[in-house]
Enzyme design. Structure first.
Site, PDB file in Angstrom:
ATOM      1  N   ASP A 187      -0.729  41.794  -7.406  1.00 38.91           N
ATOM      2  CA  ASP A 187      -1.153  40.432  -7.245  1.00 38.91           C
ATOM      3  C   ASP A 187      -1.838  40.226  -6.241  1.00 38.91           C
ATOM      4  OD1 ASP A 187      -1.254  37.517  -6.345  1.00 38.91           O
ATOM      5  OD2 ASP A 187       1.559  36.991  -6.765  1.00 38.91           O
ATOM      6  N   HIS A 188      -2.954  40.565  -6.404  1.00 35.24           N
ATOM      7  CA  HIS A 188      -3.760  40.474  -5.195  1.00 35.24           C
ATOM      8  C   HIS A 188      -3.759  39.867  -3.876  1.00 35.24           C
ATOM      9  CE1 HIS A 188      -6.705  38.163  -7.086  1.00 35.24           C
ATOM     10  NE2 HIS A 188      -6.877  37.230  -6.118  1.00 35.24           N
ATOM     11  N   HIS A 250       0.648  33.712  -7.282  1.00 31.83           N
ATOM     12  CA  HIS A 250       0.040  34.217  -5.820  1.00 31.83           C
ATOM     13  C   HIS A 250       1.124  32.768  -5.743  1.00 31.83           C
ATOM     14  CE1 HIS A 250      -3.779  36.011  -8.023  1.00 31.83           C
ATOM     15  NE2 HIS A 250      -4.199  34.833  -8.656  1.00 31.83           N
TER      16      HIS A 250
END
Length: 502
Positions: A187-188, A250
């Protein structure tokens, strides 16, 4: 096999599946180039692209370098790009056919035959849609897995399912081929500098720690704003919606880091244990704690339903605000409002922590303190505080203590999130990746509200229309107001909200 969590392994091949797609082109390969340029890739590394698309190596090199930034056509950067191409190669093949993976393995073994050491390591990056995760992961394990002394790791991109049931099925299928220690669910947002900074901000500052609970904090907002719509990607977006796309992963990840208890160390499992504990204290989101919107044409821009890739009469939300509650001693009663939307008035991701009112008496109607953490763009932390207006009279006014990164750290390059996370995966550090039980509890929080929106529990709710380029539905102010948020007077403006001069 025990994984070394401390150092890069030489003789490593990075295999990027989906190498012809947008994610690989715009994020994965530029991140790999950034790591190469700054000396953070293993020695003798080789990068192999793999996808269904048939193209020669020249076309592949053109694609993978098309999004690498080279300001002012710098000759040194151009030289680095040429060098980067020299250790990248491409193969096309099927995602379902084992024979294609046998050919890939032959290509990998040919590269490894030039390594002096017998130990060879492989990092498989799945920049792919979830529909092919399972067959690809199985074929890699069956045909391309290094079994003699080397390390194998696999990076999987979101989305990890569509609800609790599909997530569990996906996790179970992947676990048949790959162990949890070998799996890196990316999950960037967990790689973004300001999200990683939250741990230091919270646990390395006594004064923040003392005020970090229900006794001092009134409400918290975590906001994601995009100034553009679906832009021809409506087919994909309409299947998942804004909650699955942004909130469930996010923003919930940001929330877990923001609210977890102090870990006993910076070790990956200690951090992830605390994140899971706080998520388990969150009950499923209620319908009356949810506001849904969909953008319509305005300011010369088309509405969501005017996108030809969107199904006619879709009621998919492009904006959502949901309020979650954490039922533990630290946070009981504090509303955490997660907001995300497309086609809004600006591009911004931030955390806004609003503190409670000061005791009435000598001050009346004084502005509340707010701590704002700007995640992107133009990273910053600023604290809205009250101070005496200079002069002969005692009059309080709101101002700020401001840490704007571009001003304070003028010579420091902030790495891209994908650079940070790929480096972590190469080192075997799981700290900023999502564990299986964390995914499970995250879907428990959101699945009931998603089933309601999808029409599985009765008629689908109709989102409220909002104009393209606005702040969102006009009902938003009333929605956040009912959770105790108080907007500061319009006379206050953070001086560097617009950072074009920096």
């Amino acid at each position: 096999m025990e994984t070394n969590h401390d150092e890069l392994k030489d003789n490593t091949i990075i295999i990027v599946f989906g190498a012809s797609g947008d994610l690989a082109k715009k994020k994965t390969f530029p991140a790999l180039f950034g790591l190469y340029k700054n000396g953070f890739l293993p020695r003798d590394v080789h990068i192999v692209g793999y996808a269904r698309t048939k193209m020669d190596e020249a076309e592949f090199h053109k694609r993978v370098t098309s999004y690498i930034k080279n300001p002012n056509d710098d000759a040194e950067v151009a030289s680095d790009i040429d060098d980067f191409k020299k250790f990248t190669s491409y193969l096309s093949g099927s995602y379902e056919d084992p024979a294609s993976f046998k050919e890939l393995n032959k290509h990998l073994e040919e590269i490894e035959s030039h390594y002096q050491s017998k130990e060879c390591n492989r990092l498989f990056y799945l920049a792919l849609p979830p529909s092919v995760f399972v067959p690809v992961a199985k074929n890699i394990k069956d045909e391309c897995y290094v079994s003699k002394g080397g390390i194998n790791r696999i990076i999987v991109e979101k989305p990890f399912g569509k609800d609790l049931k599909s997530c569990r099925e996906l996790i179970g299928s992947l676990k048949q081929s790959w162990s949890e220690d070998e799996t890196f669910r990316i999950d960037h947002y967990l790689g973004k500098e300001m999200v990683k900074n939250i741990l230091v901000l919270r646990f390395a500052n006594v004064w923040i720690g003392a005020a970090w609970d229900k006794n001092s904090i009134s409400n918290v907002q975590i906001s994601f704003k995009e100034p553009f719509g679906t832009e021809g990607r409506g087919g994909y977006f309409d299947e998942f919606g804004i909650i699955r796309d942004i909130l469930q992963n996010h923003l919930l990840q940001v929330l877990s880091v923001l609210t977890m208890e102090r870990p006993v160390s910076f070790a990956a499992e200690d951090i992830r244990d605390e994140k899971v504990k706080v998520l388990r204290a969150i009950p499923a989101i209620e319908r009356n704690d949810t506001l849904l919107g969909q953008y319509v044409a305005a300011n010369g821009k088309p509405g969501y339903l005017q996108d030809s890739t969107v199904p006619p009469n879709s009621v998919c939300p492009t904006f959502a605000a949901t309020t979650v509650w954490i039922n533990n001693p630290r946070w009981e009663g504090v509303p955490f409002i997660l907001k995300a939307g497309k086609a809004l008035n600006e591009s911004k991701v931030e955390i806004r922590i609003q503190f409670k009112d000061v005791v009435q008496g000598i001050f009346k109607d004084i502005a509340r303190n707010e701590l704002v953490i700007r995640i992107q763009p133009s990273e910053a932390i600023y604290l809205k505080m009250n101070t005496k207006l200079p002069g002969l009279y005692t009059r309080a006014m709101p101002t700020e203590m401001d840490l704007t990164y571009k001003r304070r750290f003028t010579d420091t390059k902030i790495p891209e999130a994908y650079e940070s996370l790929i480096l972590d995966a190469l080192k075997g550090d799981h700290s900023n990746f999502v564990r299986d039980d964390e995914l499970d509890v995250a879907w428990k929080i959101f699945t009931p509200i998603l089933h309601w929106i999808d029409g599985q529990d009765g008629p689908r709710p109709r989102p409220i229309n909002y104009p393209y380029g606005s702040r969102g539905p006009k009902e938003l102010d009333t929605f956040i107001g009912k959770y105790g948020y108080r907007r500061l007077a319009d006379s206050y403006a953070w001086p560097v909200t617009h950072l074009s001069s920096l």
